[in-house]
Design an enzyme around this catalytic site. Structure first.
Site, mmCIF file in Angstrom:
data_model
loop_
_atom_site.group_PDB
_atom_site.id
_atom_site.type_symbol
_atom_site.label_atom_id
_atom_site.label_comp_id
_atom_site.label_asym_id
_atom_site.label_seq_id
_atom_site.Cartn_x
_atom_site.Cartn_y
_atom_site.Cartn_z
ATOM 1 N N TYR A 142 0.832 -1.212 0.000
ATOM 2 C CA TYR A 142 0.000 0.000 0.000
ATOM 3 C C TYR A 142 0.868 1.264 0.000
ATOM 4 C CZ TYR A 142 -4.706 -1.922 0.825
ATOM 5 O OH TYR A 142 -5.924 -2.538 0.711
ATOM 6 N N LYS A 192 2.943 -15.342 1.873
ATOM 7 C CA LYS A 192 3.064 -16.066 0.594
ATOM 8 C C LYS A 192 4.541 -16.406 0.427
ATOM 9 C CE LYS A 192 1.503 -17.680 -3.316
ATOM 10 N NZ LYS A 192 0.789 -18.979 -3.331
ATOM 11 N N ASP A 224 -3.133 -18.229 0.199
ATOM 12 C CA ASP A 224 -4.155 -18.898 -0.629
ATOM 13 C C ASP A 224 -4.831 -20.007 0.172
ATOM 14 O OD1 ASP A 224 -1.709 -20.230 -0.682
ATOM 15 O OD2 ASP A 224 -1.800 -20.780 -2.802
ATOM 16 N N ASP A 248 -6.362 -7.059 4.030
ATOM 17 C CA ASP A 248 -7.496 -6.387 3.387
ATOM 18 C C ASP A 248 -8.412 -7.425 2.762
ATOM 19 O OD1 ASP A 248 -9.006 -4.192 2.282
ATOM 20 O OD2 ASP A 248 -8.110 -4.703 0.350
ATOM 21 N N ASP A 252 -12.315 -9.080 4.328
ATOM 22 C CA ASP A 252 -13.596 -9.039 3.616
ATOM 23 C C ASP A 252 -14.182 -10.443 3.529
ATOM 24 O OD1 ASP A 252 -13.351 -6.289 3.050
ATOM 25 O OD2 ASP A 252 -14.260 -6.553 1.068
HETATM 26 C C1 IPM Z 1 -10.405 -1.177 4.048
HETATM 27 C C2 IPM Z 1 -10.641 -0.519 2.719
HETATM 28 C C3 IPM Z 1 -9.472 0.392 2.417
HETATM 29 C C4 IPM Z 1 -8.227 -0.469 2.328
HETATM 30 C C5 IPM Z 1 -9.621 1.270 1.167
HETATM 31 C C6 IPM Z 1 -10.895 2.074 1.187
HETATM 32 C C7 IPM Z 1 -8.433 2.171 0.975
HETATM 33 O O1 IPM Z 1 -10.835 -1.465 1.723
HETATM 34 O O2 IPM Z 1 -10.280 -0.459 5.053
HETATM 35 O O3 IPM Z 1 -10.339 -2.403 4.099
HETATM 36 O O4 IPM Z 1 -7.928 -1.053 1.281
HETATM 37 O O5 IPM Z 1 -7.515 -0.543 3.329
HETATM 38 MN MN MN Z 2 -10.914 -3.529 2.462
#
Ligand code: IPM
Ligand code: MN
Length: 367
Positions: A142, A192, A224, A248, A252
């Protein structure tokens, strides 16, 4: 009377709706303990770009740095998708994380028994899941340099850099090991290492660092495989320690174990003020319609009390109020399954139900 200074950054889309509701809950819970909150609000993300020509003004960032903690909604949306570089709402968020040096992002993934059937996964696979993802937040791909996109050559190219310094891995590992020592004494470090040099370095660094915590069991998993194991058998995980990009993605995925990403809070911690935000985004498709699930932001406010204000009891009461609201059957659209015991609610009513549960909690205490 204890007093704290907070900054709120509602941001874009549903951000303002969920932050407004969470603030009501936070204020009420604090007031019940005679704690005063002094709150400053700033536009942030796309809305700040529209107003000030930048997603993160110096004024907002300075106020955050001087605060005790920051509560953020969400940033971004189609309206600002054409922007590039530092103008992007997401860049404002990355700048804020970096300026606050909140290098450890805690994303607790806990399945509420009431929602176990709302997940797309089988109830027996997810019920009882209690994972803490510790994501490195201010380094890795990042932020790594150099990075470049060149479209004006024969064969255009683009690259980013995944770089980790030993100190960056150690400081986030320390947060993960500390957290594990208050939980089930296990850390699973995800990388990884079969392909990436930076992952082999991450793994070696974590192994060396773990010697300080002999009571903690350290495991390693390739990212993975971890993505697969999270779906196959999520209960095997306790604390998951991983890099910015992998965290990240995995968080999710893990959110869906809980039934909805609208349930997942986060705490970003460093050595100064913490940054608290729901894991979900700005959801422009439902913004302004009183449909958003405020529980992730309310749960983030609870984490704010726990980690930045040292108000464990207030945190517990907010979390209990969320639990009671779910037990009473209230559901926003994302967690509504249509069963008879459920009542479909909007954002505001959900917040009011949490407030009500808080009130009842207090009455029961003093009765
Ligand atoms: C998160 C979001 C952020 C990230 C974006 C909005 C920059 O997806 O907080 O997970 O990738 O960190
Ligand atoms: Mn995210």
């Amino acid at each position: 009377m204890k007093k704290f200074n907070l900054v709120t950054l509602p941001g874009d889309g549903i951000g303002s709706e969920v932050v407004e509701g969470a603030l009501k809950v936070l204020r009420t819970a604090c007031k019940q303990h005679d704690i005063e909150l002094n709150i400053q609000e700033f536009p942030f993300g796309g809305i700040s770009f529209d107003k000030h020509g930048t997603p993160a003004t110096d004024e907002a960032i300075e106020a955050c740095k001087e605060s005790d903690a920051v509560l953020l909604g969400a940033v971004g949306g189609e309206k600002w998708d054409h922007l590039t570089g530092a103008d992007r709402p997401e860049s404002g968020l990355l700048k804020l994380r970096s300026e606050l040096e909140v290098f450890a992002n805690f994303r607790p993934v806990k399945v509420y028994p009431e929602l176990a059937h709302a997940s797309t996964l089988k109830e027996e696979v997810i019920s009882g899941v209690d994972i803490l993802i510790v994501r490195e937040l201010t380094g890795g791909i990042y932020f790594g340099k150099p990075r470049e996109t060149n479209r004006s050559v024969d064969d255009p190219y683009s690259f980013d850099t995944m770089r980790y310094h030993q100190s960056e891995v150690e400081r986030v590992a320390q947060k993960a090991f500390e957290a594990a020592s208050t939980r089930n004494q296990t850390v699973c470090s995800v990388d990884k290492a079969n392909v990436l040099g930076s992952s082999r370095f991450w793994r070696d660094t974590v192994i060396e660092f773990s010697k300080k915590y002999p009571e903690i069991t350290l495991q390693h998993m390739l990212v993975d495989n971890c993505a697969m194991q999270l779906i196959r058998d999520p209960k095997q995980f306790d604390v998951v320690l991983t890099s910015n990009l992998f965290g990240d993605i995995l968080s999710d995925e893990a959110a869906m174990l809980t039934g909805s990403i609208g349930m997942l809070p986060s705490a970003s911690l460093g050595n100064g003020p913490g940054l608290y935000e729901p894991v979900h985004g700005s959801a422009p498709d439902i913004s302004g319609q009183n449909k958003a699930n405020p529980l992730a932001t309310i749960a983030s406010a609870a984490l704010l009390c726990r980690y930045s204000l040292g108000l464990e009891q207030v945190a517990v009461e907010i979390e209990q109020a969320i639990q009671d609201t779910l037990s009473a059957g209230y559901r926003t659209g994302d967690i509504y399954t249509g069963s008879e015991s459920e009542t479909l609610t909007g954002t505001e009513e959900m917040c009011n139900q949490v407030l009500k549960a808080l009130g009842e909690f207090n009455k029961a205490e003093t009765a």
